[in-house]
Design a protein around this motif. Sequence first.
Motif, short mmCIF file in Angstrom:
data_model
loop_
_atom_site.label_atom_id
_atom_site.label_comp_id
_atom_site.label_asym_id
_atom_site.label_seq_id
_atom_site.Cartn_x
_atom_site.Cartn_y
_atom_site.Cartn_z
N LYS A 68 0.83 -1.21 0.00
CA LYS A 68 0.00 0.00 0.00
C LYS A 68 0.86 1.25 0.00
CE LYS A 68 -4.07 -1.66 2.47
NZ LYS A 68 -4.86 -1.50 3.70
N TRP A 69 1.94 1.21 0.78
CA TRP A 69 2.82 2.36 0.88
C TRP A 69 3.55 2.63 -0.44
CZ3 TRP A 69 8.39 2.31 1.31
CH2 TRP A 69 8.94 3.55 1.63
N LEU A 70 3.93 1.55 -1.14
CA LEU A 70 4.64 1.71 -2.40
C LEU A 70 3.74 2.19 -3.53
CD1 LEU A 70 7.00 -1.40 -2.42
CD2 LEU A 70 7.66 0.98 -2.20
N TYR A 71 2.49 1.69 -3.58
CA TYR A 71 1.64 1.92 -4.75
C TYR A 71 0.51 2.91 -4.53
CZ TYR A 71 4.16 -2.08 -6.49
OH TYR A 71 5.15 -2.92 -6.88
N GLY A 72 0.41 3.50 -3.37
CA GLY A 72 -0.65 4.46 -3.16
C GLY A 72 -0.53 5.14 -1.82
N PRO A 73 -1.32 6.17 -1.61
CA PRO A 73 -1.26 6.87 -0.32
C PRO A 73 -1.90 6.04 0.80
CG PRO A 73 -2.99 7.80 -1.69
CD PRO A 73 -2.28 6.77 -2.53
N LEU A 74 -1.34 6.17 1.96
CA LEU A 74 -1.89 5.47 3.13
C LEU A 74 -2.94 6.36 3.77
CD1 LEU A 74 1.38 4.11 4.74
CD2 LEU A 74 -0.30 2.83 3.45
N GLY A 75 -4.10 5.81 4.02
CA GLY A 75 -5.17 6.57 4.65
C GLY A 75 -5.00 6.61 6.16
N SER A 76 -5.82 7.44 6.78
CA SER A 76 -5.73 7.55 8.24
C SER A 76 -6.29 6.31 8.93
CB SER A 76 -6.48 8.79 8.71
OG SER A 76 -7.85 8.68 8.36
N SER A 77 -7.04 5.50 8.21
CA SER A 77 -7.61 4.30 8.81
C SER A 77 -6.71 3.08 8.63
CB SER A 77 -8.99 4.02 8.21
OG SER A 77 -8.86 3.75 6.82
N THR A 78 -5.54 3.25 8.04
CA THR A 78 -4.63 2.13 7.83
C THR A 78 -4.08 1.65 9.16
OG1 THR A 78 -4.00 3.10 5.72
CG2 THR A 78 -2.59 1.38 6.57
N THR A 79 -4.13 0.36 9.36
CA THR A 79 -3.65 -0.22 10.61
C THR A 79 -2.56 -1.24 10.32
OG1 THR A 79 -5.31 -1.98 10.59
CG2 THR A 79 -5.87 0.05 11.73
N TRP A 80 -1.73 -1.46 11.30
CA TRP A 80 -0.78 -2.56 11.27
C TRP A 80 -0.85 -3.22 12.63
CZ3 TRP A 80 4.76 -2.92 12.92
CH2 TRP A 80 5.31 -4.15 12.53
N GLY A 81 -1.26 -4.45 12.63
CA GLY A 81 -1.48 -5.13 13.90
C GLY A 81 -2.72 -4.55 14.57
N PRO A 82 -2.69 -4.40 15.86
CA PRO A 82 -3.89 -3.91 16.56
C PRO A 82 -4.02 -2.39 16.56
CG PRO A 82 -2.20 -4.46 18.14
CD PRO A 82 -1.66 -4.84 16.79
N SER A 83 -2.99 -1.66 16.08
CA SER A 83 -2.99 -0.20 16.24
C SER A 83 -2.95 0.49 14.88
CB SER A 83 -1.77 0.24 17.04
OG SER A 83 -1.76 -0.41 18.29
N PRO A 84 -3.55 1.70 14.83
CA PRO A 84 -3.43 2.49 13.61
C PRO A 84 -1.99 2.93 13.38
CG PRO A 84 -4.93 3.54 15.17
CD PRO A 84 -4.40 2.33 15.81
N LEU A 85 -1.68 3.26 12.13
CA LEU A 85 -0.32 3.64 11.80
C LEU A 85 0.14 4.90 12.51
CD1 LEU A 85 0.00 2.12 8.52
CD2 LEU A 85 1.98 3.29 9.34
N SER A 86 -0.78 5.80 12.84
CA SER A 86 -0.39 7.01 13.55
C SER A 86 0.21 6.67 14.92
CB SER A 86 -1.59 7.95 13.71
OG SER A 86 -2.62 7.33 14.43
N TRP A 87 -0.31 5.63 15.56
CA TRP A 87 0.24 5.23 16.85
C TRP A 87 1.64 4.66 16.70
CZ3 TRP A 87 -1.11 6.61 21.48
CH2 TRP A 87 -2.41 7.08 21.67
N TRP A 88 1.87 3.92 15.62
CA TRP A 88 3.22 3.41 15.39
C TRP A 88 4.19 4.57 15.16
CZ3 TRP A 88 4.37 -1.15 16.95
CH2 TRP A 88 3.41 -2.15 16.95
#
Length: 134
Positions: A28-48
Amino acid sequence: MRRLLLILTLMVLYVLIVRSGLIELVSKWLYGPLGSSTTWGPSPLSWWGRIGKYLQFLGGLVALLDLVDPEKIRASALRASIQAGELRKTLQASSYLSDLLRLERVVLTRTILSNPTDWRGWADRAEQDKEAER
């Protein structure tokens, strides 16, 4: 022993990369913009991102503390400990005074401050009572 360590390392990498969705996240990061709702594991990407910023701060703090002489840090910690002990002794000595102040606060809040209209004209009534006694 090395074989067991290798197997455990591969299992951890499998869980971190495949099962957690890291491959999907990177695509997703390589081929398009990441939205605010994108998560990795149990947490949103903003928390990471926040976690990464805190880790960067701690790393910088460790680097700064590494530059300062450890003896100076120990000496300042010892001074702070001595000052805290002296403050503790002072507070214990003044516990009687703090009890009196607490009692005064209770008396004021339960009598005078609870109904200030009762105390209006108090001085006038006291003078009238003195004149009546004469």
